[in-house]
Design a protein around this motif. Structure first.
Motif, PDB file in Angstrom:
ATOM      1  N   ARG A  27      67.637  -4.196  41.967  1.00 25.41           N
ATOM      2  CA  ARG A  27      66.823  -4.482  43.157  1.00 25.41           C
ATOM      3  C   ARG A  27      67.708  -4.352  44.412  1.00 25.41           C
ATOM      4  O   ARG A  27      68.920  -4.563  44.331  1.00 25.41           O
ATOM      5  N   ASP A  29      68.182  -6.398  46.789  1.00 21.15           N
ATOM      6  CA  ASP A  29      68.959  -7.615  47.080  1.00 21.15           C
ATOM      7  C   ASP A  29      70.140  -7.748  46.109  1.00 21.15           C
ATOM      8  O   ASP A  29      71.264  -8.096  46.509  1.00 21.15           O
ATOM      9  N   ASP A  30      69.929  -7.426  44.824  1.00 24.75           N
ATOM     10  CA  ASP A  30      71.049  -7.457  43.880  1.00 24.75           C
ATOM     11  C   ASP A  30      72.105  -6.405  44.234  1.00 24.75           C
ATOM     12  O   ASP A  30      73.294  -6.633  44.027  1.00 24.75           O
ATOM     13  N   GLN A  32      73.013  -5.520  47.214  1.00 26.83           N
ATOM     14  CA  GLN A  32      73.884  -6.106  48.247  1.00 26.83           C
ATOM     15  C   GLN A  32      74.851  -7.112  47.627  1.00 26.83           C
ATOM     16  O   GLN A  32      76.022  -7.185  47.999  1.00 26.83           O
ATOM     17  N   ILE A  33      74.351  -7.892  46.679  1.00 27.50           N
ATOM     18  CA  ILE A  33      75.182  -8.924  46.049  1.00 27.50           C
ATOM     19  C   ILE A  33      76.300  -8.278  45.218  1.00 27.50           C
ATOM     20  O   ILE A  33      77.471  -8.688  45.296  1.00 27.50           O
ATOM     21  N   ILE A 227      71.420 -12.596  52.269  1.00 25.93           N
ATOM     22  CA  ILE A 227      70.997 -11.331  51.654  1.00 25.93           C
ATOM     23  C   ILE A 227      69.613 -10.981  52.200  1.00 25.93           C
ATOM     24  O   ILE A 227      68.663 -11.747  52.017  1.00 25.93           O
ATOM     25  N   ASP A 228      69.536  -9.836  52.883  1.00 27.07           N
ATOM     26  CA  ASP A 228      68.240  -9.418  53.459  1.00 27.07           C
ATOM     27  C   ASP A 228      67.410  -8.753  52.381  1.00 27.07           C
ATOM     28  O   ASP A 228      67.939  -8.002  51.578  1.00 27.07           O
ATOM     29  N   SER A 229      66.125  -9.050  52.413  1.00 31.27           N
ATOM     30  CA  SER A 229      65.274  -8.359  51.469  1.00 31.27           C
ATOM     31  C   SER A 229      63.915  -8.095  52.089  1.00 31.27           C
ATOM     32  O   SER A 229      63.242  -9.021  52.542  1.00 31.27           O
ATOM     33  N   PRO A 232      61.103  -9.779  48.993  1.00 26.77           N
ATOM     34  CA  PRO A 232      61.740 -10.877  48.270  1.00 26.77           C
ATOM     35  C   PRO A 232      61.162 -11.037  46.864  1.00 26.77           C
ATOM     36  O   PRO A 232      60.009 -10.661  46.604  1.00 26.77           O
ATOM     37  N   GLY A 238      64.475 -16.793  49.572  1.00 28.41           N
ATOM     38  CA  GLY A 238      65.499 -15.794  49.875  1.00 28.41           C
ATOM     39  C   GLY A 238      66.722 -15.960  48.982  1.00 28.41           C
ATOM     40  O   GLY A 238      66.695 -16.710  47.991  1.00 28.41           O
ATOM     41  N   MET A 239      67.767 -15.231  49.335  1.00 27.75           N
ATOM     42  CA  MET A 239      69.010 -15.303  48.560  1.00 27.75           C
ATOM     43  C   MET A 239      70.184 -15.380  49.512  1.00 27.75           C
ATOM     44  O   MET A 239      70.148 -14.826  50.612  1.00 27.75           O
TER      45      MET A 239
END
Ligand SMILES: C[S@@+](CC[C@H](N)C(=O)[O-])C[C@H]1O[C@@H](n2cnc3c(N)ncnc32)[C@H](O)[C@@H]1O
Length: 253
Positions: A27, A29-30, A32-33, A227-229, A232, A238-239
């Motif tokens: 995803r 967001d993942d 970015q992580i 973390i922008d999503s 979501p 959010g994260m």
């Protein structure tokens, strides 16, 4: 009274459904992580002796362990739920059938030189089988100052609805690491619980300020990365990722 960690039957956690919902592909967001964790660990000082990593509350997610495997001789996954422990061990015993499912995540790490050298010709689940040990246990019972590098993704915020247990889980994680050990830890923000295959699990709604304030006494160089999503995982949730170096054991339990 808020739902506490011991109030939950963690064996009802369905790893296949959780994995299918969250980790079938990468995803945004993942992504970015993974990138932020990888870039932080790629420049981290690790001890001259063979490093040992810790991923606590692994659930059905292997990408935090992948962030450490190329840098470590050994990685310990400590997971509370017997169902998740079985799922993780089955990735080790039947890895050929499942190997390609993690390629996308694995390749992201190989984009950095420090990882690439250690990953050349290696397959994610073969490495997981060779380097990782899956143990059933609780974050609250971790030994102190044992590990050289650590990850804890969506665990402290997602094991209880009790803020005191959130604080204690973060403390137990950081003190399980040796002084100056680098860590990456991710949190859901604004979550008051989550469903896995129709079963409800508790959460503590935290935000970037709470994460930073909780980690400051326990760690140095704390960097909190929202973390922008665009999409979501769940509405209004959010994260946030937090990176830092552990101060080692604290005196509080
Ligand atoms: C939301 S899931 C996160 C799983 C995974 N780390 C991820 O990134 O998706 C929360 C995890 O915490 C685990 N957990 C619950 N209580 C725990 C405890 N006391 N000690 C360690 N893990 C625990 C659950 O079994 C579950 O795997």
């Amino acid at each position: 009274m808020p739902t506490r960690n011991n109030d939950v039957d963690w064996n009802t956690f369905q790893p296949r459904a959780y994995h299918a919902h969250n980790y079938r592909s990468v995803r945004p967001d993942d992504l970015q992580i993974v990138r932020a964790t990888r870039d932080f660990f790629a420049t981290a000082n690790l001890p001259s002796h063979p490093a040992r990593g810790l991923d606590v509350g692994a659930g059905a997610n292997l990408y935090p362990a992948f962030a450490m495997m190329p840098l470590c001789e050994h990685v310990d996954l400590v997971e509370h739920s017997p169902a998740n422990v079985r799922w993780l061990r089955s990735r080790q015993s039947r890895w050929r059938r499942f190997d390609h499912g993690w390629d996308e995540f694995w390749q992201l790490y190989a984009e950095r030189d420090r990882y690439a050298a250690a990953m050349r010709g290696r397959r994610p689940l073969a490495e997981f089988r060779a380097k990782a040990t899956v143990t059933q246990g609780s974050i609250f019972d971790l030994p102190q100052q044992r590990w050289d590098i650590g990850t804890m993704f969506f665990v402290a915020c997602s094991l209880s609805a009790d803020r005191e247990e959130f604080d204690r889980a973060v403390r137990c994680f950081t003190r399980a690491l040796r002084p100056d050990a680098p860590f990456a830890t991710a949190f859901m923000t604004g979550s008051d619980g989550y469903d896995v295959d129709g079963v409800r699990f508790p959460a503590v709604p935290v935000d970037t300020v709470i994460v930073e304030q909780t980690l400051q006494p326990l760690a140095t160089d704390v960097k909190v990365v929202p973390i922008d999503s665009e999409h979501p995982l769940r509405p209004n949730v959010g994260m946030v990722l937090a990176l830092g170096h552990s101060r080692g054991a604290s005196t509080k339990s």
